[in-house]
Design an enzyme around this catalytic site. Structure first.
Site, mmCIF file in Angstrom:
data_model
loop_
_atom_site.group_PDB
_atom_site.id
_atom_site.type_symbol
_atom_site.label_atom_id
_atom_site.label_comp_id
_atom_site.label_asym_id
_atom_site.label_seq_id
_atom_site.Cartn_x
_atom_site.Cartn_y
_atom_site.Cartn_z
ATOM 1 N N LYS A 13 0.737 -1.731 0.100
ATOM 2 C CA LYS A 13 0.017 0.359 -0.163
ATOM 3 C C LYS A 13 1.236 1.465 -0.068
ATOM 4 O O LYS A 13 0.895 2.521 -0.992
ATOM 5 C CB LYS A 13 -1.090 0.085 0.941
ATOM 6 C CG LYS A 13 -2.263 -0.877 0.916
ATOM 7 C CD LYS A 13 -3.064 -0.880 2.086
ATOM 8 C CE LYS A 13 -2.506 -1.318 3.649
ATOM 9 N NZ LYS A 13 -2.047 -2.690 3.898
ATOM 10 N N ARG A 88 -9.693 0.195 8.606
ATOM 11 C CA ARG A 88 -8.979 -1.166 9.232
ATOM 12 C C ARG A 88 -10.427 -1.621 9.540
ATOM 13 O O ARG A 88 -10.398 -3.514 9.371
ATOM 14 C CB ARG A 88 -7.973 -1.045 9.372
ATOM 15 C CG ARG A 88 -6.879 -1.204 9.444
ATOM 16 C CD ARG A 88 -5.761 -0.995 9.902
ATOM 17 N NE ARG A 88 -4.017 -1.708 9.691
ATOM 18 C CZ ARG A 88 -3.550 -1.700 9.415
ATOM 19 N NH1 ARG A 88 -3.818 -0.370 9.327
ATOM 20 N NH2 ARG A 88 -2.625 -2.449 9.178
ATOM 21 N N ARG A 123 11.192 -7.463 5.753
ATOM 22 C CA ARG A 123 11.172 -6.020 5.694
ATOM 23 C C ARG A 123 11.926 -5.491 6.493
ATOM 24 O O ARG A 123 11.999 -6.415 8.464
ATOM 25 C CB ARG A 123 10.096 -5.491 6.111
ATOM 26 C CG ARG A 123 9.698 -3.991 5.947
ATOM 27 C CD ARG A 123 8.278 -3.956 5.758
ATOM 28 N NE ARG A 123 7.484 -4.111 6.755
ATOM 29 C CZ ARG A 123 5.846 -3.498 6.868
ATOM 30 N NH1 ARG A 123 5.931 -2.779 5.638
ATOM 31 N NH2 ARG A 123 5.082 -3.325 8.082
ATOM 32 N N ARG A 156 10.150 -3.796 12.356
ATOM 33 C CA ARG A 156 9.813 -3.361 12.844
ATOM 34 C C ARG A 156 9.272 -4.728 14.502
ATOM 35 O O ARG A 156 9.111 -5.570 14.085
ATOM 36 C CB ARG A 156 8.536 -3.095 12.707
ATOM 37 C CG ARG A 156 8.246 -1.676 11.719
ATOM 38 C CD ARG A 156 7.711 -1.363 10.668
ATOM 39 N NE ARG A 156 6.132 -1.550 10.622
ATOM 40 C CZ ARG A 156 4.868 -1.512 10.226
ATOM 41 N NH1 ARG A 156 4.941 -0.174 9.715
ATOM 42 N NH2 ARG A 156 4.236 -1.879 10.371
ATOM 43 N N ARG A 167 -1.125 -10.470 12.132
ATOM 44 C CA ARG A 167 -1.775 -9.157 11.483
ATOM 45 C C ARG A 167 -2.616 -9.948 11.023
ATOM 46 O O ARG A 167 -3.842 -9.110 10.679
ATOM 47 C CB ARG A 167 -0.464 -9.070 11.749
ATOM 48 C CG ARG A 167 0.215 -7.993 12.902
ATOM 49 C CD ARG A 167 1.392 -7.393 12.541
ATOM 50 N NE ARG A 167 1.268 -5.975 11.055
ATOM 51 C CZ ARG A 167 2.873 -5.983 10.389
ATOM 52 N NH1 ARG A 167 4.152 -6.629 11.130
ATOM 53 N NH2 ARG A 167 2.849 -4.922 9.525
#
Ligand code: ADP
Ligand code: ZN
Length: 210
Positions: A13, A88, A123, A156, A167
């Site tokens: 996104k 969300r 990531r 993160r 998640r």
């Protein structure tokens, strides 16, 4: 144009938001980035959000709705905006409606769960400028160091493998129903979010020009 980007965490996104913003000269509003900035500067809201975020849970609706309401009232949103990471949940979408915010298009970036797990666990983000890398698909020139600003790359907390599955579950349970919500309104555009980045971008731009 007022645009929403939908999709699982790690669907890309942020990348597509940047492309749209460039094209249309409108700002991206990322609730995740706003919350992380609040956390960094130690505000009360940031501290409240931290425990939810670290566990891969959603921050309570009233908190993020408050953030968005304030942010969308700012001057730079007058000519349009791209929402990345909001709404969300259905109540968040309803809150936008009741604020009288007209959404023109909702672009849903489709990526399989398997691909998401690989993307998120590899990531790395720059501590200083938030630029994003991937250990395998998009490594920095020098390990652990941001190409853009030389900052330190970190993982993160919510990208740790044990949190990624939570998640994804939250995404399927609470966010995915938004597809139906916006499809009914005739605003939903689906973009296949896997494969060549140029192809993905072309599909996104075709959606905003449709
Ligand atoms: P990603 O898309 O990679 O999951 P974000 O930066 O959008 O990351 O969000 C990170 C975290 O911030 C979420 O897991 C959640 O805890 C919190 N958050 C961001 N946006 C929202 C939102 N609209 N509603 C609830 N929580 C949110
Ligand atoms: Zn950097």
């Amino acid at each position: 144009m007022n645009i929403i980007l939908l999709g699982a965490p790690g669907a890309g996104k942020g990348t597509q938001a940047a492309i749209i913003c460039d094209r249309l000269h409108i700002p991206t509003i990322s609730t995740g980035n706003i919350i992380r900035a609040a956390l960094k500067s130690g505000t009360e809201m940031g501290l409240k959000a931290k425990s939810y975020m670290d566990e891969g849970k959603l921050v309570p609706d009233e908190v993020v709705i408050g953030i968005i309401k304030e942010r969308l009232a700012e001057d730079d949103c007058k000519n349009g905006f791209v929402l990345d990471g909001f709404p969300r949940t259905i109540p968040q979408a309803e809150a936008l409606d009741s604020m009288g915010i007209q959404i023109d298009k909702v672009i849903d970036i489709e990526v399989s769960d398997e691909e998401i797990v690989g993307r998120l666990s590899g990531r790395r983000v720059c501590e200083s400028c938030s630029d994003t890398y991937h250990v395998a698909h998009h490594p920095p020139q020098e390990e652990g160091k941001c190409d853009k600003c030389g900052g330190t790359l970190v993982q993160r907390k919510d990208d740790h493998p044990e949190t990624v599955n939570d998640r994804l579950r939250v995404y399927h349970e609470q966010t995915e129903p938004l597809k139906g919500y916006y499809e009914k309104q005739g605003k939903l555009f689906e973009v296949k979010g896997e494969g060549d980045i140029g192809d993905i971008t072309r599909l996104t731009l075709a959606a905003i020009e449709a």
